[in-house]
Design a protein around this motif. Structure first.
Motif, PDB file in Angstrom:
ATOM      1  N   PRO A 197      38.795-106.427 -80.653  1.00 35.96           N
ATOM      2  CA  PRO A 197      39.458-105.463 -79.756  1.00 35.96           C
ATOM      3  C   PRO A 197      38.540-104.955 -78.653  1.00 35.96           C
ATOM      4  N   VAL A 198      37.230-105.189 -78.793  1.00 38.07           N
ATOM      5  CA  VAL A 198      36.269-104.732 -77.781  1.00 38.07           C
ATOM      6  C   VAL A 198      35.357-105.893 -77.411  1.00 38.07           C
ATOM      7  N   GLN A 199      34.830-105.850 -76.207  1.00 42.55           N
ATOM      8  CA  GLN A 199      33.890-106.873 -75.763  1.00 42.55           C
ATOM      9  C   GLN A 199      32.553-106.676 -76.441  1.00 42.55           C
ATOM     10  N   THR A 200      31.922-107.771 -76.821  1.00 48.83           N
ATOM     11  CA  THR A 200      30.606-107.753 -77.449  1.00 48.83           C
ATOM     12  C   THR A 200      29.699-108.738 -76.707  1.00 48.83           C
ATOM     13  N   PRO A 201      28.403-108.725 -76.995  1.00 45.79           N
ATOM     14  CA  PRO A 201      27.512-109.698 -76.350  1.00 45.79           C
ATOM     15  C   PRO A 201      27.868-111.146 -76.661  1.00 45.79           C
ATOM     16  N   ARG A 202      28.632-111.401 -77.732  1.00 49.12           N
ATOM     17  CA  ARG A 202      29.000-112.766 -78.099  1.00 49.12           C
ATOM     18  C   ARG A 202      30.381-113.157 -77.573  1.00 49.12           C
ATOM     19  N   SER A 203      31.054-112.266 -76.883  1.00 51.24           N
ATOM     20  CA  SER A 203      32.404-112.558 -76.401  1.00 51.24           C
ATOM     21  C   SER A 203      32.392-113.750 -75.449  1.00 51.24           C
ATOM     22  N   LEU A 204      33.369-114.645 -75.630  1.00 54.55           N
ATOM     23  CA  LEU A 204      33.497-115.838 -74.794  1.00 54.55           C
ATOM     24  C   LEU A 204      34.430-115.609 -73.614  1.00 54.55           C
ATOM     25  N   ALA A 205      35.518-114.874 -73.845  1.00 52.86           N
ATOM     26  CA  ALA A 205      36.498-114.653 -72.784  1.00 52.86           C
ATOM     27  C   ALA A 205      37.440-113.528 -73.205  1.00 52.86           C
ATOM     28  N   ARG A 206      38.017-112.900 -72.209  1.00 54.31           N
ATOM     29  CA  ARG A 206      39.091-111.937 -72.458  1.00 54.31           C
ATOM     30  C   ARG A 206      40.399-112.708 -72.471  1.00 54.31           C
ATOM     31  N   PRO A 267      36.762-115.549 -68.363  1.00 51.73           N
ATOM     32  CA  PRO A 267      35.506-115.760 -69.079  1.00 51.73           C
ATOM     33  C   PRO A 267      34.569-114.546 -68.936  1.00 51.73           C
ATOM     34  N   CYS A 268      33.734-114.362 -69.921  1.00 50.53           N
ATOM     35  CA  CYS A 268      32.782-113.248 -69.893  1.00 50.53           C
ATOM     36  C   CYS A 268      31.494-113.692 -69.191  1.00 50.53           C
TER      37      CYS A 268
END
Length: 268
Positions: A197-206, A267-268
């Motif tokens: 539910p939240v962006q993290t340093p490992r997030s690939l894309a929204r 993409p993040c």
């Protein structure tokens, strides 16, 4: 008329097992055209996390669900015990269904307890809890050829409402004849996605989704699109192709006609 996007989260990890694509790295190369698609039977890893007795009983549908879900969690760097899981499939265990039908059509109608419990649609979820020790809630869904989109929709709802990362495992496996003649799924395949539910340093894309009346998007490569339509779990391949390409974009995935699921990625 398409509705505005109303649900969004972040993709943290991906798992993929499919014919000619044994893992996400190989699948990403094929989906972006960096490697040719070479059709080959799905490689299903042995479910080593299961105790020996359950390992022997684990069907192909259980093995593909476990492997694709665990691969997504490993990619995300998240422990299985910490996340709720959504299991979504258009079918259950086709080989077990065939064996049950053979028994019921014979003179001896006694069904073994193992055959019976493996016939349930939530059997992979049960094996998942045994293999991983996960005590979080799980759901098992079925929406025929729209099962991937139904699972994705439910996983986003769960991630947003519970404010915790949620695992989606979409999977299917083949039927033997004569069931294959009316439900011709040729092989096992699975897609795992970890949604936060939240962006993290490992997030690939929204990821953002909404229901739409736009027809589902095919894959540009005809052989890959044949695979997409042959195995219901792989209706999610256009989403994975968009993710592998690394750019923003939007695709429509098959859901419950006349609706599709509009999916956009940034993409993040």
């Amino acid at each position: 008329m398409s509705a505005p996007h109303s649900l969004s989260a972040w993709i943290e990890g991906v798992g993929l097992i499919a014919p000619g694509m044994p893992d996400w790295a190989a699948g990403a190369a094929v989906l972006t055209g960096r490697a040719p698609f070479q059709n080959a039977p799905s490689v299903l890893p042995a479910p080593l996390l299961l105790p020996p007795a359950e390992r022997r009983r684990a069907s192909r549908v259980v093995r593909v669900a476990l492997a694709s879900g665990l691969a997504a969690l490993e990619h995300a760097g998240i422990e299985a015990t910490t996340v709720p899981a959504i299991f979504s499939a258009s079918t259950a265990d086709g080989h077990n269904c065939h064996a049950l039908c053979e028994t019921l059509a014979s003179d001896d109608h006694r069904v073994s307890p193992t055959r019976f419990h493996n016939s349930l649609h939530n059997t992979p979820a049960g094996y998942w809890s045994i293999a991983t020790g996960a005590m979080c809630a799980s759901q098992s869904l079925c929406a025929y050829d729209g099962s991937f989109s139904a699972g994705l929709l439910e996983a986003l709802v769960q991630a947003i409402t519970s404010q915790t990362p949620t695992l989606l495992v979409a999977y299917d496996a083949e039927y033997p004849e004569p069931l294959f003649a009316v439900r011709p799924i040729p092989d096992a395949a699975g897609i795992g996605l970890v949604l936060s539910p939240v962006q993290t340093p490992r997030s690939l894309a929204r990821i953002a989704i909404a229901l739409t009346d736009t027809p589902p998007d095919p894959l540009a490569e005809p052989t890959l699109d044949t695979l997409r339509t042959a195995i219901p779990a792989l209706r999610g391949l256009p989403l994975l192709g968009l993710l592998a390409a690394g750019g923003p974009g939007c695709v429509a995935l098959e859901y419950l006609a006349p609706l599709s699921l509009s999916v956009s990625l940034d993409p993040c």
